[in-house]
Motif scaffolding. Structure first.
Motif, PDB file in Angstrom:
ATOM      1  N   TYR A   1       0.840  -1.187   0.000  1.00 20.52           N
ATOM      2  CA  TYR A   1       0.000   0.000   0.000  1.00 20.52           C
ATOM      3  C   TYR A   1       0.884   1.248   0.000  1.00 20.52           C
ATOM      4  CZ  TYR A   1      -4.283  -2.607   0.913  1.00 20.52           C
ATOM      5  OH  TYR A   1      -5.363  -3.452   0.790  1.00 20.52           O
ATOM      6  N   SER A   2       0.477   2.241  -0.772  1.00 24.81           N
ATOM      7  CA  SER A   2       1.195   3.510  -0.811  1.00 24.81           C
ATOM      8  C   SER A   2       0.704   4.418   0.300  1.00 24.81           C
ATOM      9  CB  SER A   2       0.967   4.206  -2.160  1.00 24.81           C
ATOM     10  OG  SER A   2      -0.383   4.657  -2.259  1.00 24.81           O
ATOM     11  N   TYR A   3       1.474   5.463   0.542  1.00 26.72           N
ATOM     12  CA  TYR A   3       1.086   6.474   1.524  1.00 26.72           C
ATOM     13  C   TYR A   3      -0.278   7.059   1.177  1.00 26.72           C
ATOM     14  CZ  TYR A   3       1.360  10.896   4.164  1.00 26.72           C
ATOM     15  OH  TYR A   3       1.098  11.949   4.992  1.00 26.72           O
ATOM     16  N   ALA A   4      -0.471   7.418  -0.074  1.00 19.72           N
ATOM     17  CA  ALA A   4      -1.727   8.049  -0.491  1.00 19.72           C
ATOM     18  C   ALA A   4      -2.910   7.112  -0.285  1.00 19.72           C
ATOM     19  CB  ALA A   4      -1.639   8.472  -1.957  1.00 19.72           C
ATOM     20  N   GLU A   5      -2.718   5.838  -0.567  1.00 25.33           N
ATOM     21  CA  GLU A   5      -3.814   4.882  -0.412  1.00 25.33           C
ATOM     22  C   GLU A   5      -4.246   4.759   1.048  1.00 25.33           C
ATOM     23  OE1 GLU A   5      -3.574   1.419  -3.690  1.00 25.33           O
ATOM     24  OE2 GLU A   5      -1.770   1.615  -2.460  1.00 25.33           O
ATOM     25  N   VAL A   6      -3.276   4.632   1.955  1.00 26.75           N
ATOM     26  CA  VAL A   6      -3.666   4.454   3.358  1.00 26.75           C
ATOM     27  C   VAL A   6      -4.208   5.755   3.937  1.00 26.75           C
ATOM     28  CG1 VAL A   6      -2.105   2.513   3.746  1.00 26.75           C
ATOM     29  CG2 VAL A   6      -1.319   4.831   4.244  1.00 26.75           C
ATOM     30  N   ALA A   7      -3.655   6.900   3.530  1.00 26.20           N
ATOM     31  CA  ALA A   7      -4.169   8.178   4.023  1.00 26.20           C
ATOM     32  C   ALA A   7      -5.622   8.363   3.607  1.00 26.20           C
ATOM     33  CB  ALA A   7      -3.314   9.325   3.502  1.00 26.20           C
ATOM     34  N   ASP A   8      -5.976   7.833   2.455  1.00 26.88           N
ATOM     35  CA  ASP A   8      -7.333   7.990   1.945  1.00 26.88           C
ATOM     36  C   ASP A   8      -8.345   7.126   2.698  1.00 26.88           C
ATOM     37  OD1 ASP A   8      -8.976   9.348   0.002  1.00 26.88           O
ATOM     38  OD2 ASP A   8      -9.249   7.406  -0.988  1.00 26.88           O
ATOM     39  N   THR A   9      -7.881   6.183   3.499  1.00 29.18           N
ATOM     40  CA  THR A   9      -8.793   5.340   4.281  1.00 29.18           C
ATOM     41  C   THR A   9      -9.149   5.969   5.627  1.00 29.18           C
ATOM     42  OG1 THR A   9      -7.083   4.082   5.464  1.00 29.18           O
ATOM     43  CG2 THR A   9      -7.720   3.283   3.275  1.00 29.18           C
ATOM     44  N   ILE A  10      -8.504   7.079   5.994  1.00 29.45           N
ATOM     45  CA  ILE A  10      -8.700   7.669   7.318  1.00 29.45           C
ATOM     46  C   ILE A  10     -10.022   8.424   7.375  1.00 29.45           C
ATOM     47  CG2 ILE A  10      -7.793   9.332   8.992  1.00 29.45           C
ATOM     48  CD1 ILE A  10      -4.995   8.679   7.860  1.00 29.45           C
ATOM     49  N   GLU A  11     -10.806   8.092   8.391  1.00 32.56           N
ATOM     50  CA  GLU A  11     -12.097   8.745   8.606  1.00 32.56           C
ATOM     51  C   GLU A  11     -11.974   9.922   9.566  1.00 32.56           C
ATOM     52  OE1 GLU A  11     -16.351   6.899   9.585  1.00 32.56           O
ATOM     53  OE2 GLU A  11     -14.959   6.720  11.284  1.00 32.56           O
ATOM     54  N   ALA A  12     -11.114   9.787  10.591  1.00 31.23           N
ATOM     55  CA  ALA A  12     -10.999  10.826  11.617  1.00 31.23           C
ATOM     56  C   ALA A  12      -9.640  10.732  12.288  1.00 31.23           C
ATOM     57  CB  ALA A  12     -12.111  10.673  12.654  1.00 31.23           C
ATOM     58  N   VAL A  13      -9.240  11.847  12.897  1.00 40.57           N
ATOM     59  CA  VAL A  13      -7.963  11.959  13.608  1.00 40.57           C
ATOM     60  C   VAL A  13      -8.253  12.490  15.007  1.00 40.57           C
ATOM     61  CG1 VAL A  13      -5.749  13.197  13.673  1.00 40.57           C
ATOM     62  CG2 VAL A  13      -6.624  12.324  11.500  1.00 40.57           C
ATOM     63  N   ALA A  14      -7.448  12.063  15.991  1.00 38.63           N
ATOM     64  CA  ALA A  14      -7.616  12.570  17.354  1.00 38.63           C
ATOM     65  C   ALA A  14      -6.269  12.635  18.053  1.00 38.63           C
ATOM     66  CB  ALA A  14      -8.566  11.675  18.157  1.00 38.63           C
TER      67      ALA A  14
END
Length: 256
Positions: A111-124
């Motif tokens: 998986y690339s950085y862009a692919e995994v970043a695109d799976t993020i729903e929220a940050v805390a």
């Protein structure tokens, strides 16, 4: 259960420490971790990733991160009250956490950085409470023993989840850690492999290779931006993440 897994699980439940084995390989360490997870009967809601900073890797004598399970009963919304066992050398770490909005299934390619970043729903913003069930504390403990011990996780607390985060530069985003109202340490997201999402990419590819993948809704804690800060019963710890809010924990002593 193997004797080591049984001893670590007992120490996690009831206190006490476990003698260090003479040698434990990393593959066997993950097997011990899996035994404990199965024996616990607790729902796994995500992962904690550790040794993602230069300081943490130096202390553990490793050049790679390590992952451990986050179980539902030890995940708290801030403000939280958490019981600790002093002989487990408890400490806090200010960390960024992410919650996944989509599955990241196993596959043959990385998986690339862009692919995994695109799976993020929220940050805390979050605090991981860590400690070791092995005797002699963290000194010269090593990556494998920390892995066997569930990544040294005791508990995890998070601020409100932010769904509008894409304009934030988490690499430069600061966290300030205080104990009993006194600032102790500060750091930024760049401490963890250069960016918290690099940690998520590492985990996604590890879980893909392991045939497990990641699931929508899982929480991933990405490793310390502040280093370890020791705590004891009676302390109040706060990590301030600025626009992402603050996380507060009041510590009590665990009953035996």
């Amino acid at each position: 259960m193997t004797p080591l897994a049984d001893a670590l699980w007992h120490a996690r439940q009831h206190g006490g420490t476990v003698a260090r084995p003479d040698y434990l390989g990393l593959e066997d360490a993950y097997a011990v971790q899996a035994e404990i997870a199965a024996a616990s009967g607790m729902q796994q809601v995500g992962f904690k990733v550790g040794s993602t900073s230069v300081e943490a890797q130096r202390k553990l004598g490793t050049d790679q991160p390590g992952a451990g399970p986050l179980f539902a009963p030890v995940v708290h919304a801030s403000p939280a009250t958490i019981a600790i066992v002093p002989e487990h050398i408890p400490a806090i770490e200010g960390e960024f956490a992410v919650r996944l909005g989509r599955d990241v299934p196993p596959r043959d390619t990385e998986y690339s950085y862009a692919e995994v970043a695109d799976t993020i729903e929220a940050v805390a913003g979050a605090i991981e409470v860590v400690g070791t069930r092995f005797e002699k504390g963290f000194e010269k403990l090593g990556r494998a023993l920390v892995t066997a011990d569930g990544g040294a996780n005791i508990a995890f607390a998070h601020a409100n989840w932010a769904t509008i985060w894409r304009d934030l530069d988490l690499a430069d985003h600061e966290v300030i850690a205080s104990i009993n109202g006194k600032e102790r340490k500060r750091g930024t997201g760049s401490e963890v492999l250069g960016h918290p999402f690099n940690v998520l990419q590492w985990l996604a590819n590890k879980m893909s290779v392991d045939g497990r993948g990641l699931k929508a809704g899982q929480i991933i804690s990405t490793g310390t931006c502040t280093g370890l800060i020791g705590v004891k019963p009676g302390d109040t710890a706060v990590c301030d993440f600025g626009g992402l809010g603050a996380v507060e924990i009041q510590f009590t002593e665990a009953a035996r």
